[in-house]
Design an enzyme around this catalytic site. Structure first.
Site, mmCIF file in Angstrom:
data_model
loop_
_atom_site.group_PDB
_atom_site.id
_atom_site.type_symbol
_atom_site.label_atom_id
_atom_site.label_comp_id
_atom_site.label_asym_id
_atom_site.label_seq_id
_atom_site.Cartn_x
_atom_site.Cartn_y
_atom_site.Cartn_z
ATOM 1 N N GLY A 218 4.194 -0.320 4.658
ATOM 2 C CA GLY A 218 4.218 -1.067 6.026
ATOM 3 C C GLY A 218 3.911 -0.507 7.287
ATOM 4 O O GLY A 218 4.401 -0.487 8.396
ATOM 5 N N GLU A 244 -9.508 -1.476 9.680
ATOM 6 C CA GLU A 244 -9.184 -2.180 8.332
ATOM 7 C C GLU A 244 -9.111 -3.739 8.350
ATOM 8 O O GLU A 244 -9.772 -4.434 7.469
ATOM 9 C CB GLU A 244 -7.800 -1.695 7.665
ATOM 10 C CG GLU A 244 -7.631 -1.885 6.421
ATOM 11 C CD GLU A 244 -6.501 -0.947 5.924
ATOM 12 O OE1 GLU A 244 -6.617 -0.607 4.650
ATOM 13 O OE2 GLU A 244 -5.535 -1.022 6.430
ATOM 14 N N ARG A 253 -0.465 -11.836 11.768
ATOM 15 C CA ARG A 253 0.439 -10.710 11.650
ATOM 16 C C ARG A 253 1.422 -10.612 12.835
ATOM 17 O O ARG A 253 2.708 -10.812 12.829
ATOM 18 C CB ARG A 253 0.146 -9.651 11.284
ATOM 19 C CG ARG A 253 -0.526 -9.279 9.812
ATOM 20 C CD ARG A 253 0.477 -9.203 8.663
ATOM 21 N NE ARG A 253 1.047 -7.712 8.762
ATOM 22 C CZ ARG A 253 0.477 -6.810 7.999
ATOM 23 N NH1 ARG A 253 -0.714 -7.075 7.403
ATOM 24 N NH2 ARG A 253 1.247 -5.650 7.992
ATOM 25 N N GLN A 365 -2.903 7.837 6.118
ATOM 26 C CA GLN A 365 -3.009 7.659 4.608
ATOM 27 C C GLN A 365 -2.055 9.116 4.337
ATOM 28 O O GLN A 365 -2.542 9.963 4.785
ATOM 29 C CB GLN A 365 -4.065 7.305 3.784
ATOM 30 C CG GLN A 365 -4.779 5.991 4.045
ATOM 31 C CD GLN A 365 -3.884 5.014 3.305
ATOM 32 O OE1 GLN A 365 -2.425 5.198 2.893
ATOM 33 N NE2 GLN A 365 -4.565 3.847 2.898
#
Length: 451
Positions: A218, A244, A253, A365
């Site tokens: 998330g 991305e 979103r 990441q």
């Protein structure tokens, strides 16, 4: 006057002797106008050395709350070694005689500032011009330097070299007064999650904030939460660089976050009348914000920096995510040391946050190292390819949901925001509620109906 002499004078840098003298004369006639002048003029804004030395003396006297009048100024000039036996006293008298009134001091200040800015623009143009003449850098490099220098001028932060602590302390006092007068519980921009705000003191200017997690935890949702809240309540422009997702996916979103219409319904378009009403209201609310989105997947930090410089009243920059970014010169990664690339990018991001003077929230990441541990909560050493990211970031936050790994966990939607590094305070874990159908997070003690 001979023609050649006139030509020589025209080649002088822009300045106004009369305005400089009138500013100093106003200060000597009426010391009440000093704070107003100090706020807008620095000693280097004065072109003539004599005027600059007098103003420098007054500036340092003001920093130490000394009484400022013609006699004390002369005395301090003596102590500072800038007193001229033959000239200083008569020059101060002349300044007071030639200034008609201190009432117009703001106009005089504006003229001095404008001439100083013209000189800095001329200096910058000269520096850029000599870079071109040298022919060592590429056009892209020279353009980047030129933009940086012009942006610094626009921010009023021309390369001023070493700054005395006294003038820095004046800035600190201003900041403290600003904070004392503010109603906000936290000094920085709010994230919209009060527990997180309390833990990190909000998102503060010139901070690099890293939000890291494994895929699917998330990260983007949390970043969009923060972006949406800042866009709605800060009154400033907020920028989202998405390397991305496409602009349309992001807007979808944001509408889901704002309207609390199930994300699946939005993706499939299966909306009932009530949902359409909510979506229309959310779209209207989003239209009121100054959220700017860029979904170019091949951006470098220099590109982002250049784009952000052109944004009026910037409040926050969000980047999704670090490992997808191009290295500084737009080079490809093949044949490069990947760790070095990430380290260059993180350093450039910290410099960008300082230069733009806004918080920069960058997503990152994590490596798979945590997957092999029994406690899968992320640690600083899990940051991919980098000790440098950890070093450059002011705040490092990890997202972790046990329900992602353990399907039969007691509270499947309990999320943890682990604050692993915090230059503004302690490190701790904040519990949040994950609302998967709206891809959003909320505080643990309230459900989304209370929004």
């Amino acid at each position: 006057m001979p023609m050649q002499d006139e030509e020589l004078l025209l080649r002088q840098m822009p300045h106004s002797v009369e305005a400089e003298q009138a500013v100093l004369g106003s200060i000597l006639i009426d010391e009440r106008c000093i704070p107003q002048v100090i706020e807008h003029l620095r000693p280097e804004d004065f072109y003539l050395r004599q005027n600059r030395e007098i103003y420098e003396t007054i500036y340092s006297m003001f920093s130490f709350s000394a009484t400022i009048d013609p006699v004390t100024v002369l005395e301090h000039m003596r102590q500072n070694g800038v007193y001229d036996e033959n000239n200083s006293r008569s020059y101060l008298i002349q300044l007071m005689d030639t200034t008609p009134t201190a009432a117009n001091v703001s106009e005089y200040v504006e003229i001095v500032r404008d001439k100083a800015l013209l000189r800095r623009v001329a200096e910058t143009a000269g520096e850029v011009s000599s870079l071109v003449q040298e022919g060592t850098g590429t056009g892209h490099d020279v353009l980047e330097v030129a933009e940086q220098k012009i942006f610094a001028l626009r921010q009023g932060r021309a390369a001023r070299g070493l700054t005395p602590i006294s003038s820095v302390i004046l800035n600190v006092y201003d900041r403290l007064n600003e904070l004392a007068a503010s109603d906000s519980a936290v000094p920085g921009l709010s994230t919209g999650l009060s527990d997180v705000d309390r833990a990190i003191s909000g998102l503060n200017k010139s901070d690099l904030i890293l939000l890291a997690a494994r895929p699917g935890m998330g990260k983007t949702s949390m970043a969009l939460n923060i972006l949406l809240h800042a866009g709605k309540y800060s009154g400033k422009s907020v920028v989202f660089f998405s390397l991305e997702m496409s602009r349309e996916q992001l807007a979808m979103r944001l509408i889901s976050n704002e309207s609390f219409v199930d994300n699946k319904k939005l993706v499939t378009g299966k909306l009932n009348e009530d949902d359409w009403t909510k979506v229309a209201a959310a779209a209207a609310a989003l239209n009121q914000t100054r959220i700017l989105i860029d979904d170019d997947p091949s951006l470098s930090v220099a590109d982002m920096n250049a784009k952000c410089r052109r944004v009026e009243d910037l409040g926050l920059v969000v980047i999704d995510y670090l490992q997808l970014m191009q290295s500084a010169g737009g080079r490809s990664y093949s044949g490069e040391n990947r760790q070095q690339v990430v380290s260059d990018i993180s350093r450039a991001l910290k410099i960008m946050a300082k230069e733009l003077n806004v918080p920069v929230l960058c997503l990152s990441q994590l490596s798979r190292a945590n997957e092999s541990r029994s406690d899968k909560r992320p640690m600083l050493s899990d940051l991919r390819e980098s000790g440098a990211i950890e070093q450059d970031a002011d705040i490092v936050m990890f997202l972790y949901r046990e329900g992602y790994y353990e399907k039969d966990t007691e509270n499947h939607n309990l999320a943890e925001c682990i604050i692993a590094k915090n230059r503004h305070g302690e490190t701790r874990t904040v519990e949040l509620q994950w609302l998967p159908e709206y891809t959003t997070f909320s505080g643990i003690d309230r459900s989304h109906e209370e929004y």
